[in-house]
Design an enzyme around this catalytic site. Structure first.
Site, short mmCIF file in Angstrom:
data_model
loop_
_atom_site.label_atom_id
_atom_site.label_comp_id
_atom_site.label_asym_id
_atom_site.label_seq_id
_atom_site.Cartn_x
_atom_site.Cartn_y
_atom_site.Cartn_z
N ASP A 1 49.38 128.21 5.14
CA ASP A 1 50.27 128.93 4.22
C ASP A 1 49.48 129.56 3.07
O ASP A 1 49.83 130.64 2.59
CB ASP A 1 51.31 127.96 3.64
CG ASP A 1 52.36 127.58 4.68
OD1 ASP A 1 52.52 128.32 5.68
OD2 ASP A 1 53.03 126.54 4.49
N GLY A 2 48.40 128.89 2.63
CA GLY A 2 47.57 129.43 1.56
C GLY A 2 46.93 130.75 1.99
O GLY A 2 46.86 131.71 1.21
N ALA B 1 56.62 124.75 -1.89
CA ALA B 1 55.24 124.64 -2.36
C ALA B 1 55.21 123.86 -3.68
O ALA B 1 55.76 122.76 -3.76
CB ALA B 1 54.64 126.05 -2.48
P1 NAP Z 1 45.68 124.73 -2.18
O1 NAP Z 1 45.68 124.01 -3.47
O2 NAP Z 1 44.44 124.76 -1.38
O3 NAP Z 1 46.84 124.14 -1.21
C1 NAP Z 1 48.15 124.06 -1.59
C2 NAP Z 1 49.01 123.48 -0.48
O4 NAP Z 1 50.28 124.14 -0.57
C3 NAP Z 1 48.48 123.70 0.94
O5 NAP Z 1 48.74 122.53 1.71
C4 NAP Z 1 49.31 124.87 1.43
O6 NAP Z 1 49.54 124.85 2.83
C5 NAP Z 1 50.62 124.58 0.73
N1 NAP Z 1 51.50 125.75 0.60
C6 NAP Z 1 51.22 126.97 0.09
N2 NAP Z 1 52.33 127.74 0.14
C7 NAP Z 1 53.32 126.99 0.68
C8 NAP Z 1 54.69 127.22 0.99
N3 NAP Z 1 55.27 128.40 0.70
N4 NAP Z 1 55.42 126.21 1.53
C9 NAP Z 1 54.85 125.02 1.80
N5 NAP Z 1 53.55 124.72 1.54
C10 NAP Z 1 52.80 125.71 0.98
O7 NAP Z 1 46.14 126.23 -2.51
P2 NAP Z 1 46.52 127.40 -1.53
O8 NAP Z 1 46.48 126.96 -0.11
O9 NAP Z 1 45.73 128.59 -1.90
O10 NAP Z 1 48.05 127.65 -1.95
C11 NAP Z 1 48.42 128.02 -3.25
C12 NAP Z 1 49.73 127.35 -3.56
O11 NAP Z 1 49.47 125.97 -3.76
C13 NAP Z 1 50.44 127.78 -4.82
O12 NAP Z 1 51.23 128.93 -4.63
C14 NAP Z 1 51.26 126.55 -5.15
O13 NAP Z 1 52.57 126.66 -4.65
C15 NAP Z 1 50.57 125.42 -4.43
N6 NAP Z 1 50.15 124.40 -5.37
C16 NAP Z 1 50.80 123.21 -5.34
C17 NAP Z 1 50.50 122.22 -6.25
C18 NAP Z 1 51.25 120.93 -6.17
O14 NAP Z 1 52.05 120.79 -5.24
N7 NAP Z 1 51.05 120.03 -7.10
C19 NAP Z 1 49.52 122.43 -7.22
C20 NAP Z 1 48.87 123.65 -7.24
C21 NAP Z 1 49.19 124.65 -6.31
P3 NAP Z 1 48.38 125.10 3.91
O15 NAP Z 1 47.60 123.81 3.99
O16 NAP Z 1 49.15 125.40 5.15
O17 NAP Z 1 47.55 126.25 3.43
#
Ligand code: NAP
Length: 277
Positions: free
Chosen positions: A54-55, A169
């Site tokens: 998803d990222g 997310a």
């Molecule tokens: P990352 O920190 O490497 O991974 C973030 C995780 O969020 C990964 O497992 C990714 O899935 C998952 N993800 C991203 N978009 C999603 C969605 N729409 N629905 C469900 N899961 C989702 O960062 P990244 O992969 O570049 O993604 C950036 C996103 O991370 C941001 O938009 C934010 O939503 C999320 N994030 C979450 C937290 C938290 O939950 N505490 C903190 C910071 C950021 P994949 O493994 O499939 O890539």
């Protein structure tokens, strides 16, 4: 059809399952080229294949911008919400035409004030969310107005505004609701609020959200999907749904509930005996 291929990890392009998919599709008349930035997209491109999770899909969506090129998320590991398909499923659907396009809303965030730093060229569009967050030790005071109507000040680590796509997310981690991707809503949710009585708020997607902050620190961090910018605490934000949306390729046999059960293990309960999957 001319197809652009994007991945954050070059090594995945050597995966035998992916190579097999590209070869079958090439035999059927599809052509492919790799991109790393939006400048690499050539006219006449029918869709962009995002290879990864998803990222990666978030990064791919930034690259298509407002070009209208649909994005197909192909995942070689654990299937996701945005990147939902295996190479085999994607291949079968492209060959048979068993797919359609769905519109995913994007947020557009305008900053009034000083941007102190940005990891990459600033783009105001996000698919999941924007989040303002403290950059130092002090609690952040966050004032939010919805179409000009002020909410009580949030005292928290931060606050996010998420789309329905982003509901699974970061928003999920701060107690936000899960919204089906076609819900026309925005989620406003504080991160670690220092109050017993605040809850995530769901508002119509037509709402114009203004955000201002108070902090003893010299800067505030704002994340925008997987990018970040550093703002002056005096900066104000204007957040609304963008005028254009992201076109996502949706295969006929896919579904949001399937992603909820496979990625988030929703309903995982010994009494269900695995029948929910
Ligand atoms: P990352 O920190 O490497 O991974 C973030 C995780 O969020 C990964 O497992 C990714 O899935 C998952 N993800 C991203 N978009 C999603 C969605 N729409 N629905 C469900 N899961 C989702 O960062 P990244 O992969 O570049 O993604 C950036 C996103 O991370 C941001 O938009 C934010 O939503 C999320 N994030 C979450 C937290 C938290 O939950 N505490 C903190 C910071 C950021 P994949 O493994 O499939 O890539």
């Amino acid at each position: 059809m001319k197809i652009a291929v994007y991945s954050r990890n070059e090594a995945v392009k050597e995966e035998p399952r992916l190579k097999a998919m590209l070869s079958w599709l090439q035999d059927a008349g599809f052509s492919f080229y790799d991109i790393s930035s939006s400048e690499d997209l050539v006219p006449g491109t029918g869709l962009l294949m995002s290879i990864g999770g998803d990222g990666t899909f978030l990064s791919a969506s930034k690259r298509v911008g407002d070009s209208g090129i649909p994005v197909l998320g192909i995942n070689l590991g654990r299937l996701g919400f945005l990147s939902e398909y295996s190479p085999e499923e994607a291949c079968e659907a492209l060959l048979s035409g068993a797919y359609s396009f769905e519109d995913r809303e994007l947020l557009e965030t305008r900053i009034d004030g000083e941007v102190l730093g940005s990891g990459s060229a600033f783009s105001p569009y996000t698919l999941n969310e924007i989040c303002v967050h403290r950059s130092g030790a002090a609690l952040l005071g966050i004032d939010v107005a919805l179409d000009g109507n002020k909410l009580p000040t949030y005292w928290a680590d931060g606050l996010l505004v998420a789309t329905s796509s982003g509901s699974t997310a970061y928003s999920l981690s701060v107690g936000g609701p899960i919204c089906s991707p076609d819900s026309k809503v925005l989620i406003i949710a504080p991160v670690a609020p220092h109050n017993l009585n605040v809850r995530p708020l769901v508002v119509p997607d037509s709402t114009r959200i203004s955000i201002s902050m108070r902090s003893r620190d010299e800067s505030v961090m704002m994340s925008m999907d997987n990018r970040s910018v550093v703002l002056s605490p005096e900066a104000t934000l204007d957040v609304r749904v963008a005028q254009f949306s992201l076109k996502r390729v949706r295969l006929d046999n896919s579904g949001f509930i399937k992603a909820l059960t496979t990625k988030l293990f929703w309903g995982e309960d010994i009494r269900n005996g695995g029948e929910q999957r």
